[in-house]
Design a protein around this motif. Structure first.
Motif, mmCIF file in Angstrom:
data_model
loop_
_atom_site.group_PDB
_atom_site.id
_atom_site.type_symbol
_atom_site.label_atom_id
_atom_site.label_comp_id
_atom_site.label_asym_id
_atom_site.label_seq_id
_atom_site.Cartn_x
_atom_site.Cartn_y
_atom_site.Cartn_z
ATOM 1 N N GLY A 203 26.335 6.396 -51.221
ATOM 2 C CA GLY A 203 27.526 5.794 -50.617
ATOM 3 C C GLY A 203 27.283 5.192 -49.253
ATOM 4 N N THR A 204 26.034 4.803 -48.988
ATOM 5 C CA THR A 204 25.694 4.189 -47.705
ATOM 6 C C THR A 204 25.404 2.699 -47.925
ATOM 7 O OG1 THR A 204 23.361 4.796 -47.993
ATOM 8 C CG2 THR A 204 24.764 6.327 -46.762
ATOM 9 N N PRO A 205 25.532 1.868 -46.876
ATOM 10 C CA PRO A 205 25.350 0.424 -47.035
ATOM 11 C C PRO A 205 23.912 0.061 -47.387
ATOM 12 C CG PRO A 205 26.553 0.928 -45.010
ATOM 13 C CD PRO A 205 26.011 2.222 -45.522
ATOM 14 N N ILE A 206 23.759 -1.071 -48.073
ATOM 15 C CA ILE A 206 22.435 -1.620 -48.355
ATOM 16 C C ILE A 206 22.249 -2.886 -47.542
ATOM 17 C CG2 ILE A 206 22.394 -0.650 -50.686
ATOM 18 C CD1 ILE A 206 23.002 -3.466 -51.769
ATOM 19 N N ASP A 207 21.021 -3.140 -47.105
ATOM 20 C CA ASP A 207 20.692 -4.365 -46.385
ATOM 21 C C ASP A 207 20.292 -5.445 -47.389
ATOM 22 O OD1 ASP A 207 21.171 -3.178 -43.942
ATOM 23 O OD2 ASP A 207 19.074 -2.592 -43.638
ATOM 24 N N VAL A 208 20.996 -6.574 -47.349
ATOM 25 C CA VAL A 208 20.724 -7.696 -48.246
ATOM 26 C C VAL A 208 20.272 -8.875 -47.388
ATOM 27 C CG1 VAL A 208 21.634 -9.190 -50.047
ATOM 28 C CG2 VAL A 208 22.504 -6.847 -49.821
ATOM 29 N N TYR A 209 18.977 -9.212 -47.477
ATOM 30 C CA TYR A 209 18.409 -10.212 -46.574
ATOM 31 C C TYR A 209 18.647 -11.643 -47.060
ATOM 32 C CZ TYR A 209 16.236 -6.254 -44.277
ATOM 33 O OH TYR A 209 16.039 -5.074 -43.596
ATOM 34 N N ASN A 210 18.518 -12.562 -46.121
ATOM 35 C CA ASN A 210 18.802 -13.982 -46.333
ATOM 36 C C ASN A 210 20.225 -14.171 -46.864
ATOM 37 O OD1 ASN A 210 17.865 -16.658 -45.980
ATOM 38 N ND2 ASN A 210 17.463 -16.853 -48.173
ATOM 39 N N PHE A 211 21.080 -13.250 -46.471
ATOM 40 C CA PHE A 211 22.502 -13.285 -46.850
ATOM 41 C C PHE A 211 22.676 -13.354 -48.376
ATOM 42 C CE2 PHE A 211 21.975 -15.253 -42.654
ATOM 43 C CZ PHE A 211 22.715 -14.343 -41.887
ATOM 44 N N GLY A 212 21.705 -12.730 -49.072
ATOM 45 C CA GLY A 212 21.771 -12.644 -50.526
ATOM 46 C C GLY A 212 21.210 -13.841 -51.260
ATOM 47 N N ASP A 213 20.805 -14.889 -50.526
ATOM 48 C CA ASP A 213 20.324 -16.114 -51.165
ATOM 49 C C ASP A 213 18.824 -15.996 -51.443
ATOM 50 O OD1 ASP A 213 20.124 -18.637 -52.180
ATOM 51 O OD2 ASP A 213 20.116 -19.656 -50.243
ATOM 52 N N LYS A 279 28.931 2.583 -59.569
ATOM 53 C CA LYS A 279 29.389 2.584 -58.180
ATOM 54 C C LYS A 279 29.151 1.197 -57.578
ATOM 55 C CE LYS A 279 28.091 7.448 -57.411
ATOM 56 N NZ LYS A 279 27.290 8.367 -56.567
ATOM 57 N N LYS A 280 30.000 0.805 -56.656
ATOM 58 C CA LYS A 280 29.854 -0.471 -55.964
ATOM 59 C C LYS A 280 29.048 -0.286 -54.680
ATOM 60 C CE LYS A 280 31.541 -3.821 -57.081
ATOM 61 N NZ LYS A 280 31.011 -4.882 -57.991
ATOM 62 N N ALA A 281 28.264 -1.311 -54.362
ATOM 63 C CA ALA A 281 27.456 -1.271 -53.148
ATOM 64 C C ALA A 281 28.246 -1.773 -51.949
ATOM 65 C CB ALA A 281 26.211 -2.132 -53.327
ATOM 66 N N GLN A 282 27.978 -1.159 -50.797
ATOM 67 C CA GLN A 282 28.470 -1.679 -49.523
ATOM 68 C C GLN A 282 27.351 -2.561 -48.964
ATOM 69 O OE1 GLN A 282 29.935 1.542 -46.930
ATOM 70 N NE2 GLN A 282 29.806 2.894 -48.709
ATOM 71 N N LYS A 283 27.582 -3.854 -48.936
ATOM 72 C CA LYS A 283 26.508 -4.792 -48.592
ATOM 73 C C LYS A 283 26.539 -5.188 -47.120
ATOM 74 C CE LYS A 283 26.704 -6.827 -53.254
ATOM 75 N NZ LYS A 283 27.982 -6.235 -53.688
ATOM 76 N N ASN A 284 25.375 -5.089 -46.506
ATOM 77 C CA ASN A 284 25.184 -5.511 -45.124
ATOM 78 C C ASN A 284 24.295 -6.752 -45.146
ATOM 79 O OD1 ASN A 284 25.057 -5.571 -42.322
ATOM 80 N ND2 ASN A 284 23.333 -4.127 -42.236
ATOM 81 N N PHE A 285 24.900 -7.939 -45.075
ATOM 82 C CA PHE A 285 24.156 -9.190 -45.186
ATOM 83 C C PHE A 285 23.436 -9.515 -43.882
ATOM 84 C CE2 PHE A 285 27.360 -9.599 -48.536
ATOM 85 C CZ PHE A 285 26.553 -9.972 -49.608
ATOM 86 N N LEU A 286 22.129 -9.824 -44.010
ATOM 87 C CA LEU A 286 21.275 -10.050 -42.843
ATOM 88 C C LEU A 286 20.435 -11.308 -43.036
ATOM 89 C CD1 LEU A 286 19.987 -6.380 -42.418
ATOM 90 C CD2 LEU A 286 21.650 -7.540 -40.935
ATOM 91 N N PRO A 287 19.875 -11.862 -41.945
ATOM 92 C CA PRO A 287 19.001 -13.042 -42.062
ATOM 93 C C PRO A 287 17.682 -12.691 -42.762
ATOM 94 C CG PRO A 287 19.714 -12.678 -39.790
ATOM 95 C CD PRO A 287 20.080 -11.460 -40.548
ATOM 96 N N MET A 288 16.939 -13.721 -43.121
ATOM 97 C CA MET A 288 15.616 -13.540 -43.720
ATOM 98 C C MET A 288 14.701 -12.794 -42.766
ATOM 99 S SD MET A 288 13.747 -14.488 -46.468
ATOM 100 C CE MET A 288 14.042 -16.150 -47.102
ATOM 101 N N GLN A 289 13.901 -11.881 -43.299
ATOM 102 C CA GLN A 289 12.949 -11.122 -42.504
ATOM 103 C C GLN A 289 11.616 -11.867 -42.400
ATOM 104 O OE1 GLN A 289 13.547 -7.539 -41.182
ATOM 105 N NE2 GLN A 289 15.283 -8.941 -41.167
ATOM 106 N N PRO A 290 10.872 -11.690 -41.298
ATOM 107 C CA PRO A 290 9.550 -12.320 -41.180
ATOM 108 C C PRO A 290 8.647 -11.915 -42.343
ATOM 109 C CG PRO A 290 10.244 -11.397 -39.080
ATOM 110 C CD PRO A 290 11.241 -10.924 -40.098
ATOM 111 N N GLY A 291 7.927 -12.883 -42.894
ATOM 112 C CA GLY A 291 7.011 -12.612 -43.986
ATOM 113 C C GLY A 291 7.641 -12.691 -45.362
ATOM 114 N N ASP A 292 8.984 -12.803 -45.430
ATOM 115 C CA ASP A 292 9.680 -12.843 -46.708
ATOM 116 C C ASP A 292 9.753 -14.275 -47.232
ATOM 117 O OD1 ASP A 292 10.809 -11.425 -48.737
ATOM 118 O OD2 ASP A 292 12.362 -10.496 -47.495
#
Length: 331
Positions: A203-213, A279-292
């Motif tokens: 039940g904790t948030p997940i980090d989704v990089y590049n805002f999911g794109d 269960k539904k995810a709590q999404k934390n949208f973030l920018p692209m990470q270096p190297g990704d």
């Protein structure tokens, strides 16, 4: 028949050992059990193997030059599968020396040992990360891979170059396998799908990089193993340089992609995990990470042509099996 698997306590090494033992191959496995992720998971994988007839384990680091030399002096291996490596794109930015030690120094120790032994075939893990931000999709083994965007990717590209050199100079048959986002039971806890499952369950948030794109060519572990097993007896011949310039000197050297040939949007992959967990995810949208990179997509025409196989496991089927294992293992 006797095969050496390096990194045998790792995700892919464990599954390969299981498969080869079923097929009657004697398996000698080595691993240094490093603490990049939880050692208990590696030990639990090993526990699944150590009671099986035909399996032998030795605690050994590829960086131990003398230990590797003595291993090959004491045993005669027909096949060597190198799956030992420091993994992880983001971790390579924080801890570069770990990648040089394991992926460069360790690999040359193995090449030297194989060179002085009568092995029939060295198969080693490369990675889709060597393609970097290649604008051409799907990625083919003949594409330019001279611009890696992480040290991990650079170390895997270096492995391919080192293997080619040994194939050319010493006629050592080598095959590099560029794996694409491998997932499944007994997987690595540092991988996104594992972290997503763990967080959604808790039940904790997940980090989704590049805002999911993002899109990934998610490849189920059983498909990876099938590809390795089919390629293992197909040692390249002297004229077998593939997908390289015509001027390249001949060598018993090959490269293959092993991927699902079907990139899936990251948000869709998360939806499948949510459906399996209920269960539904709590999404934390973030920018692209270096190297990704925004997308990976494997061209598997060479694999289809040479062994008549390409991965086919759907993400729905693969995720269901992973979640079933995850809940069983972690209770």
């Amino acid at each position: 028949m006797k095969a050496l698997i390096t990194g045998v306590a790792g995700f892919i090494g464990y599954h390969l050992a299981q498969r080869l033992l079923v097929e009657g191959v004697e398996v000698y496995g080595i691993d240094n059990l490093n603490d990049y992720y939880q050692v208990t998971l590696k030990k639990d994988r090993l526990a699944q193997l150590q009671d099986k007839p035909g399996f032998t384990f030795q605690f050994l680091d590829l960086c131990d030059r003398q230990g590797i030399t003595e291993l090959f002096q004491s045993h005669r291996f027909e096949y060597v599968v190198n799956l030992a490596a420091q993994a992880g794109v983001r971790y390579s930015i924080e801890n570069p020396h770990a990648y040089v030690d394991s992926n460069i120094v360790g690999f040359v120790n193995l090449l030297e040992a194989c060179r002085h032994s009568s092995i029939q075939h060295l198969v080693y893990a490369s990675s889709s990360s060597v393609y970097g931000v290649n604008p051409k999709i799907p990625f083919a083994v003949g594409d330019n891979v001279d611009h890696p965007i992480s040290l991990y990717a650079a170390s895997k590209k270096a492995n391919e170059l080192m293997a080619y050199t040994y194939s050319h100079l010493f006629h050592l048959p080598t095959t590099g396998l560029r794996f694409f986002t491998v997932y499944g039971p007994w997987g690595r806890p540092d991988m996104a799908y594992f972290k997503f499952t763990q967080a959604i369950e808790a039940g904790t948030p997940i980090d989704v990089y590049n805002f999911g794109d993002m899109k990934r060519d998610f490849t189920y572990i059983d498909d990876i193993i099938e590809g390795i097993v089919r390629l293992l007896p197909l040692a390249p011949q002297l004229e077998d340089v593939n997908s390289l310039e015509q001027s390249t000197p001949q060598a018993p050297y090959k490269l293959y992609n092993i991927g699902n040939n079907n990139p899936v949007a990251l948000v869709r992959f998360i939806e499948v995990i949510e459906a399996e967990l209920g269960k539904k995810a709590q999404k934390n949208f973030l920018p692209m990470q270096p190297g990704d990179v925004p997308i990976t997509y494997a061209d598997v025409d060479d694999l289809m042509r040479d062994v008549g196989f390409q991965p086919t496991t759907s993400i729905e089927e693969g995720v269901a099996r992973f979640v079933q294992w995850y809940r069983s293992y972690y209770g």
